[in-house]
Design an enzyme around this catalytic site. Structure first.
Site, PDB file in Angstrom:
ATOM      1  CB  SER A 223      -0.898   0.014   1.238  1.00  0.00           C
ATOM      2  OG  SER A 223      -1.478   1.293   1.435  1.00  0.00           O
ATOM      3  CE  LYS A 224      -2.436   5.976  -3.245  1.00  0.00           C
ATOM      4  NZ  LYS A 224      -2.824   6.674  -4.476  1.00  0.00           N
ATOM      5  NE  ARG A 225      -4.804   5.840   1.547  1.00  0.00           N
ATOM      6  CZ  ARG A 225      -5.254   5.350   0.402  1.00  0.00           C
ATOM      7  NH1 ARG A 225      -4.844   4.153   0.011  1.00  0.00           N
ATOM      8  NH2 ARG A 225      -6.073   6.030  -0.356  1.00  0.00           N
TER       9      ARG A 225
END
Length: 458
Positions: A223-225
């Site tokens: 996840s980019k988060r």
């Protein structure tokens, strides 16, 4: 930023197209204005080019822009409506949820037989067959079957008349002659709907292949988060494009001979999308580092110097431009090349050479100077002996420090620690004697003096 999962998908498409003498099609699906900016498109193109997929290759086609094909999307929607395969609906989500008693239940087909015509605010829904099964032939997952009764009558055009992704994607693929679609498994749930659209438009669906999701060490989807997922970030940090390509090709697939580190040209010939494992692929950063280290060590010294140059330039390095000595760096570069796994690590290896004073790692200092009296004696004796050396060269430096160690009843490794920390600031680094030779007598002695003063005052 370009997700590493997208990079892997692109590489698998690229390899498949090139194997078959086909074409890799880059299409920018830009119908969502909020998620569409020219600089993002440029980023995709430059990221693809970095991993060898570029517009200059005859096997590359595009970029196409989905928004430019809006007329065809609308025409397809009208065709489906005219053929009775789609109908207009004015139901809101709230109304559908109220009828079913649950917001999670799919649309109930309320407007199927109402005979509504187009009007502002009415969505166009595809009429899904009530019976039968839609079988998706997938090169990786076999033939998953989806009962048509479980597929709701899905929207293909919004209330303002604009087609949604599902329809636009099918129309673009059809018009651009796409015969194989290799994409992430998160799209698998869309596939029976898209396949129904292909068939309703009188066309044969493409061959599908849905790639396994990429997960982190906790088996969570990248996840980019939460995770570092941008290809550009890895390249900026100092992962070589060739190493990234090699590693990404192996996320879910591997050559049958188990030889993993090999040039892309070989991987391309060996790759078969049907051999991709359907299980989740673990993005192992440590393994990527290992791959990158292998690629770094395989560079010529000149290529290594050129590759590390951006990290040593004044705008990125912690020293002023005038402090950098290219000749001195060239002397140590071969030693550094065998010790780093990522190009940006070069700074910590050689910063002692270009900074006025070494970066002092306090943990290293505490460890090396733990026995204050012994460390101080070593520093002072070493300073005296090195100052008297006729030739300040690695071999002579080693011999002299061996003598110093013996004088204090220590092995060379133990005796080196305070001297290394005094001169370089760290307990780990390049070979000490070669480092001292390049640093030079004057600066070496000054640092030994400074360390001895600090230790004495402690």
């Amino acid at each position: 930023m370009f997700h590493v999962g997208g990079a892997r998908s692109a590489l698998y498409n690229w390899a498949t197209a090139r194997q078959q003498g086909g074409v890799f099609v880059l299409r920018i699906e830009d119908t969502d204005a909020a998620r569409n900016k020219p600089e993002w498109t440029d980023g995709i193109i430059s990221a693809l080019a970095a991993i060898g997929i570029h517009e200059g290759d005859p096997g590359f086609e595009g970029p196409y822009f989905q928004s430019a094909n809006a007329d065809s999307h609308r025409a397809a929607a009208e065709k489906l409506y005219a053929a009775g395969r789609a109908y207009y609906c004015d139901c809101t989500r709230e109304q559908a949820a109220e009828r079913s008693g649950s917001a999670q239940t799919g649309y109930d087909g309320f407007c199927r037989e109402r005979g509504l015509e187009y009007a502002e605010g009415r969505a166009l829904r595809f009429r899904t067959p009530d019976e039968g099964t839609t079988v998706v032939v997938d090169l990786i997952r076999g033939e998953p079957a989806f009962p048509n009764s479980a597929i709701e009558d899905f929207v293909i055009a919004r209330g303002d008349g604009s087609p949604v992704f599902l329809l636009a994607n099918v129309v673009d693929d059809l018009e651009q002659g796409v015969t194989e679609v290799i994409r992430g498994e998160e799209h698998l749930s869309n596939t029976p709907k898209q396949q129904l659209l292909w068939e309703a438009l009188g066309a044969t669906p493409p061959v599908w292949a849905h790639l396994p999701v990429i997960v982190n060490e906790k088996r969570q989807k990248l996840s980019k988060r939460r995770d570092k997922v941008a290809l550009e970030d890895y390249l900026t940090e100092g992962y070589l494009p060739e190493a990234m390509v090699n590693y990404l090709m192996l996320l879910g697939w591997g050559p049958k001979d188990d030889v993993e580190i090999r040039p892309y040209a070989e991987l391309e010939q060996l790759f078969r999308v049907s051999d991709v494992n359907a299980a989740s692929a673990f993005f192992d950063v440590q393994k990527l580092r290992s791959f990158n280290g292998e690629y770094i060590r395989a560079l010529s010294v000149d290529a290594f110097i050129a590759a590390t140059a951006p990290y040593l330039a004044a705008d990125r390095a912690p020293w002023p431009a005038e402090a950098f000595d290219a000749e001195a760096y060239a002397e140590l570069a071969p030693l550094a090349q065998s010790r780093i796994a990522v190009l940006s690590e070069i700074v910590e290896q050689v910063d002692f050479l270009f900074l006025a004073e070494p970066v002092q790692d306090e943990q290293s200092w505490a460890k090396a100077m733990k026995n204050k009296d012994v460390a101080l004696a070593l520093l002072r004796t070493a300073r005296e002996k090195l100052a008297a050396l006729e030739a300040f060269e690695a071999a002579a430096l080693k011999a002299e420090l061996e003598a110093v160690a013996a004088e204090h009843g220590l092995k060379l490794g133990k005796a080196q620690a305070p001297i290394r920390v005094a001169v370089t600031g760290r307990t780990v680094g390049l070979p000490l004697f070669e480092s001292l030779e390049v640093l030079g007598r004057e600066r070496t002695l000054a640092r030994l003096d400074a360390a001895a003063e600090r230790l004495a005052a402690a």
